[in-house]
Design an enzyme around this catalytic site. Structure first.
Site, PDB file in Angstrom:
ATOM      1  CE1 TYR A  62     -18.596  -4.125  -3.834  1.00 26.11           C
ATOM      2  CE2 TYR A  62     -18.687  -3.673  -1.486  1.00 26.11           C
ATOM      3  CZ  TYR A  62     -19.309  -4.074  -2.653  1.00 26.11           C
ATOM      4  OH  TYR A  62     -20.628  -4.436  -2.636  1.00 26.11           O
ATOM      5  NE  ARG A  87     -19.709  -1.757   2.239  1.00 24.49           N
ATOM      6  CZ  ARG A  87     -19.157  -1.015   1.277  1.00 24.49           C
ATOM      7  NH1 ARG A  87     -17.898  -0.659   1.362  1.00 24.49           N
ATOM      8  NH2 ARG A  87     -19.865  -0.607   0.240  1.00 24.49           N
ATOM      9  CE1 TYR A 138     -16.782   4.520  -4.779  1.00 24.36           C
ATOM     10  CE2 TYR A 138     -15.547   2.887  -3.544  1.00 24.36           C
ATOM     11  CZ  TYR A 138     -16.331   3.227  -4.623  1.00 24.36           C
ATOM     12  OH  TYR A 138     -16.663   2.271  -5.538  1.00 24.36           O
ATOM     13  N   PRO A 183     -26.271  -8.959   1.406  1.00 23.47           N
ATOM     14  CG  PRO A 183     -25.829  -9.857   3.500  1.00 23.47           C
ATOM     15  CD  PRO A 183     -26.820  -9.904   2.370  1.00 23.47           C
ATOM     16  NE  ARG A 191     -14.582   0.518  -0.678  1.00 23.72           N
ATOM     17  CZ  ARG A 191     -14.835   1.162   0.434  1.00 23.72           C
ATOM     18  NH1 ARG A 191     -13.906   1.225   1.379  1.00 23.72           N
ATOM     19  NH2 ARG A 191     -15.993   1.734   0.627  1.00 23.72           N
ATOM     20  CB  CYS A 201       3.483   6.933 -11.309  1.00 21.35           C
ATOM     21  SG  CYS A 201       4.833   8.067 -11.486  1.00 21.35           S
ATOM     22  CD  GLU A 202      -2.884   8.489  -9.786  1.00 27.92           C
ATOM     23  OE1 GLU A 202      -3.751   9.237  -9.353  1.00 27.92           O
ATOM     24  OE2 GLU A 202      -2.988   7.842 -10.835  1.00 27.92           O
ATOM     25  N   GLY A 217     -26.075  -3.706   1.718  1.00 27.87           N
ATOM     26  CA  GLY A 217     -25.729  -2.388   2.231  1.00 27.87           C
ATOM     27  C   GLY A 217     -25.482  -2.313   3.725  1.00 27.87           C
TER      28      GLY A 217
HETATM   29  N1  LLP Z   1     -27.173  -5.757  -3.956  1.00 31.63           N
HETATM   30  C1  LLP Z   1     -27.078  -4.868  -4.962  1.00 31.63           C
HETATM   31  C2  LLP Z   1     -28.115  -4.834  -5.975  1.00 31.63           C
HETATM   32  C3  LLP Z   1     -26.003  -3.975  -5.022  1.00 31.63           C
HETATM   33  O1  LLP Z   1     -25.948  -3.085  -6.011  1.00 31.63           O
HETATM   34  C4  LLP Z   1     -24.983  -4.043  -4.043  1.00 31.63           C
HETATM   35  C5  LLP Z   1     -23.840  -3.144  -4.109  1.00 31.63           C
HETATM   36  C6  LLP Z   1     -25.107  -5.009  -3.027  1.00 31.63           C
HETATM   37  C7  LLP Z   1     -26.224  -5.847  -3.015  1.00 31.63           C
HETATM   38  C8  LLP Z   1     -24.087  -5.184  -1.956  1.00 31.63           C
HETATM   39  O2  LLP Z   1     -23.863  -4.033  -1.214  1.00 31.63           O
HETATM   40  P1  LLP Z   1     -22.960  -4.155   0.117  1.00 31.63           P
HETATM   41  O3  LLP Z   1     -23.707  -5.022   1.098  1.00 31.63           O
HETATM   42  O4  LLP Z   1     -21.670  -4.805  -0.265  1.00 31.63           O
HETATM   43  O5  LLP Z   1     -22.779  -2.764   0.562  1.00 31.63           O
HETATM   44  N2  LLP Z   1     -17.579  -0.289  -4.762  1.00 31.63           N
HETATM   45  C9  LLP Z   1     -18.313   0.359  -3.682  1.00 31.63           C
HETATM   46  C10 LLP Z   1     -19.582  -0.355  -3.372  1.00 31.63           C
HETATM   47  C11 LLP Z   1     -20.507  -0.454  -4.544  1.00 31.63           C
HETATM   48  C12 LLP Z   1     -21.706  -1.267  -4.183  1.00 31.63           C
HETATM   49  C13 LLP Z   1     -22.556  -1.513  -5.359  1.00 31.63           C
HETATM   50  N3  LLP Z   1     -23.650  -2.353  -5.085  1.00 31.63           N
HETATM   51  C14 LLP Z   1     -17.411   0.411  -2.451  1.00 31.63           C
HETATM   52  O6  LLP Z   1     -16.263  -0.001  -2.532  1.00 31.63           O
HETATM   53  O7  LLP Z   1     -17.829   0.888  -1.400  1.00 31.63           O
END
Ligand code: LLP
Length: 439
Positions: A379, A283, A324, A281, A320, A351-352, A238
């Site tokens: 993502y 992202r 979001y 992590p 995205r 097509c939107e 996160g």
């Molecule tokens: N660990 C777990 C258990 C998770 O569920 C996630 C993300 C991560 C690690 C990694 O999170 P990050 O560091 O990448 O923020 N599709 C959405 C994000 C969904 C994240 C779901 N879980 C987007 O495009 O923002």
């Protein structure tokens, strides 16, 4: 007239050359940037002197080549499906360094993970504990697990990607977790190594992790006192990145030492040995390591209202913004004689409405220009689709001065690959024939 500007570069490569060599739309990933992010994470933890783990969240960007990079840099991998496990194993990733997540793992996936010797399975619910115990017992294997707990912490982030609150499909609620985990005392096939939580995405300082750590500490202590030999506290992923210039982001070199210092103090005060602290992590490692290159097509000026600049990709390769309301920056890559910045809307070809960027300043955009959208490494590829039956773009990896395809561009034939005509339609060539026969 200004001097002719140079083409934009990304990770030392001319983006216009990349576009003409590999075609557009094109995902471009930089191994050098991935390596730098991982190295910063390691530096941040090394300075704390504790035992630590870094698990790359593969859901943000997984391919065999990416698994090789991560493996080569010695960190672990978080996966959420049999497909991600297979990708990693095919790339030669050590199964012991894989953590298998998922809120509704299927029996077949669990069996596969156990058979392949996946290092840890993260149990997400009471139901899943019973399921994994049954499968592991049948297979005569012991599995090492962590429990994912929802600690009830709200990270300040987009509500759709908030996953650590009690009202969540993920994890065992904190107030039920002790009872669930105590059940494993009667389950010789289940070896509990630690606890896990993930509080959400795009977190920009250490505070939510500190709160989550505090919440988890109470449970951790009860379990240690109950005789569990726990060794790991996984605080999830996160770490936020700056999508737009000036956005706040998670400074790992500053916040990880702060977070660890707090936990060290708390564990010492409770008289419990400091566990290995693991983070996950996705992202943070992959987002800024990627850009997407497009070719500009239709430019539609509605005087006094707006100029639409359409590109040859869109929500198919980057859902995205649509999902979001995510915001991105974009730049015209090819050098121009004249600098005439215009505020425009960048649209995809689906097509939107398919708005990629609602408002961005671009240099006199016109058909044939190459447009780069930045920070698309996370993502985007992993969430891409064939909506409107568009083939997915290729992914090219840059490493120093080398570049090479790591995922081939799909073809229209690829998109049609799984279409089948059922027997009862065979031999009928048109709707007209169908209706005539029906009469
Ligand atoms: N660990 C777990 C258990 C998770 O569920 C996630 C993300 C991560 C690690 C990694 O999170 P990050 O560091 O990448 O923020 N599709 C959405 C994000 C969904 C994240 C779901 N879980 C987007 O495009 O923002």
């Amino acid at each position: 007239m200004n001097e002719r500007m140079n083409n934009l570069t990304f990770s030392g490569h001319d983006t216009v050359d990349l576009a003409s060599r590999y075609g557009t739309p094109l995902y471009v990933m930089s191994e050098d940037i991935v390596a730098k992010r991982i190295s910063d994470l390691k530096t941040a933890f090394e300075s704390t002197g504790i035992q630590y783990g870094i698990n790359y969240a593969g859901k943000s960007f997984t391919t065999m080549a990416m698994c090789r990079i991560v493996d080569g840099l010695g960190i672990s991998l978080d996966v959420v499906s049999q497909g991600e496990i297979m990708t990693a194993l095919k790339a030669g990733f050590d199964p012991k360094r894989i953590y298998f997540h998922g809120s509704n793992k299927q029996p077949g996936e669990i069996r596969y993970a156990i058979e392949k010797g996946i290092g840890h399975i993260i149990i997400d619910s009471d139901y899943e504990l019973d399921l994994i115990n049954r499968i592991a017992t049948e297979m005569g294997h012991e599995v090492r697990v962590l429990f994912r707990v929802s600690p009830g912490i709200e990270a300040h982030t987009h509500e759709l990607i908030e996953t650590g609150t009690l009202d969540s499909k993920f994890g065992v609620p904190l107030n039920q977790a002790e009872d669930t985990i105590l059940k494993t005392r009667e389950m010789p096939a289940i070896q509990v190594d630690g606890l896990h939580c993930h509080i959400g995405s795009q977190v920009v300082d250490e505070q939510p992790f500190v709160l989550a750590g505090d919440a988890m500490l109470g449970l951790y202590k009860k379990l240690v006192e109950a005789g569990f030999h726990l060794e790991e506290l996984n605080l999830g992923g996160g770490f936020g990145i700056p999508y737009l210039q000036g956005d706040e982001s998670f400074d790992v070199l500053k916040y990880i030492p702060k977070m660890v210092a707090h936990l060290k103090k708390r564990f010492a005060a409770e008289g419990i040995a400091m566990p290995r602290i693991t983070v996950e992590p996705g992202r943070y490692i992959s987002a800024e390591a990627g850009v997407t290159l497009y070719t500009v097509g239709t430019v539609k000026d509605i005087p006094g209202l707006r100029k639409y600049v359409s590109v040859d990709g869109g929500m198919n390769d980057n859902p995205r913004p649509a999902l979001y309301g995510a915001e991105y920056e974009a730049f015209i890559c090819n050098g121009k004689d004249d600098e005439r910045m215009e505020k425009v809307t960048v649209s995809g070809r689906a097509c939107e409405n398919d708005t990629l960027i609602e408002s961005v300043e671009l240099n006199a955009p016109e058909a044939g220009d190459i447009l780069m959208v930045t920070n698309t490494g996370a993502y985007n590829y992993t969430m891409s689709s064939n909506y409107n039956r568009y083939p997915r773009p290729a992914v090219v990896l840059l490493s120093g001065d080398r570049s090479g395809v790591i995922v081939e561009r799909e073809t229209n034939e690829d998109v049609l690959r799984y279409d089948r005509i059922p027997d009862w339609m065979k031999g009928l060539t048109s709707c007209l024939t169908f209706h005539l026969q029906a009469c």
